[in-house]
Scaffold this motif. Structure first.
Motif, short mmCIF file in Angstrom:
data_model
loop_
_atom_site.label_atom_id
_atom_site.label_comp_id
_atom_site.label_asym_id
_atom_site.label_seq_id
_atom_site.Cartn_x
_atom_site.Cartn_y
_atom_site.Cartn_z
N LYS A 62 14.78 8.40 -5.56
CA LYS A 62 14.18 8.20 -3.99
C LYS A 62 15.40 7.51 -3.38
O LYS A 62 15.48 6.10 -3.95
CB LYS A 62 13.02 7.84 -3.83
N SER A 63 16.30 7.82 -2.55
CA SER A 63 17.22 6.85 -2.10
C SER A 63 16.88 5.86 -1.17
O SER A 63 17.47 5.04 -0.88
CB SER A 63 18.42 7.95 -1.72
N CYS A 64 15.63 5.94 -0.55
CA CYS A 64 15.10 5.14 0.41
C CYS A 64 14.80 3.70 -0.53
O CYS A 64 14.62 2.61 0.06
CB CYS A 64 14.00 5.39 1.13
N VAL A 65 14.38 3.84 -1.61
CA VAL A 65 14.07 2.65 -2.51
C VAL A 65 15.11 2.46 -3.78
O VAL A 65 14.84 1.80 -4.82
CB VAL A 65 12.53 2.78 -3.08
N THR A 66 16.03 3.12 -3.42
CA THR A 66 17.39 2.78 -4.49
C THR A 66 18.39 2.15 -3.67
O THR A 66 18.69 2.53 -2.71
CB THR A 66 17.88 3.86 -4.87
N THR A 67 18.90 0.90 -4.23
CA THR A 67 19.90 0.40 -3.20
C THR A 67 21.23 1.00 -3.83
O THR A 67 21.38 1.40 -4.80
CB THR A 67 19.90 -1.07 -3.64
N VAL A 68 22.18 0.69 -2.76
CA VAL A 68 23.60 1.31 -2.90
C VAL A 68 24.26 0.56 -3.98
O VAL A 68 24.94 1.05 -4.78
CB VAL A 68 24.35 1.33 -1.47
N GLY A 69 23.82 -0.58 -4.11
CA GLY A 69 24.25 -1.53 -5.58
C GLY A 69 24.04 -0.83 -6.82
O GLY A 69 24.82 -0.94 -7.67
#
Ligand code: FES
Ligand code: FES
Length: 155
Positions: free
Chosen positions: A59-66
């Protein structure tokens, strides 16, 4: 504090200067213009924002870009190859497995990750894998048929 990060998205390298704690979702949408990654809940509960990270659905809303930097990121825009739809995309069309389509990119990417890991899943495995993706239009029956079709268990 902003950092310079290398992102590999749909096979293309991008350099972004941003806070590594920022959700990947907003970098994909706002910096890279990949609008097929949808915002639903923002809390990891609906799956509208699902992308593949090194082949796993996240889930990209709770995955940081880092966390995503340096890994392979695939969004719905990158799933088709050589002008040919991915088997799951084609199956969603064949089974008419969408209504408004808001959940569809996340559903397709979740199913693609499942079939990568389990090419011939049981119905129970499909239901379990898709459980974190919500369809407010209630097209679950057709979504499951589409995943079965993509897996070759339904023609
Ligand atoms: S927007 Fe990410 S799970 Fe709902
Ligand atoms: S098709 Fe509308 S939310 Fe799933």
């Amino acid at each position: 504090m902003n950092q310079r990060l290398q992102l590999n998205v749909n096979g293309a390298r991008h350099t972004v200067e941003t806070d590594p704690a920022r959700p990947l979702l907003w970098v994909l949408r706002n910096e890279l213009d990949l609008l097929g990654t949808h915002y639903g809940c923002g809390e990891g509960m609906c799956g509208a924002c699902t992308v593949l990270l090194d082949g796993h659905a996240v889930k990209s809303c709770v995955t940081t870009v880092g966390e995503a930097a340096g890994k392979s990121i695939v969004t719905i825009e990158g799933l088709a190859k050589g002008g040919k739809l991915h088997a799951v995309q084609q199956a969603f069309l064949d089974e008419d497995a969408m209504q408004c389509g808001y959940c569809t990119p996340g559903m397709i990417l979740t199913a693609a990750a499942l079939l990568q890991e389990h090419p011939h899943p049981t119905r129970e495995q499909i239901v379990a894998a898709m459980n974190g993706n919500v369809c407010r239009c209630g097209t679950y029956g057709r979504i499951i048929k589409a995943v079965e079709r993509a897996a070759g268990s339904r023609t």
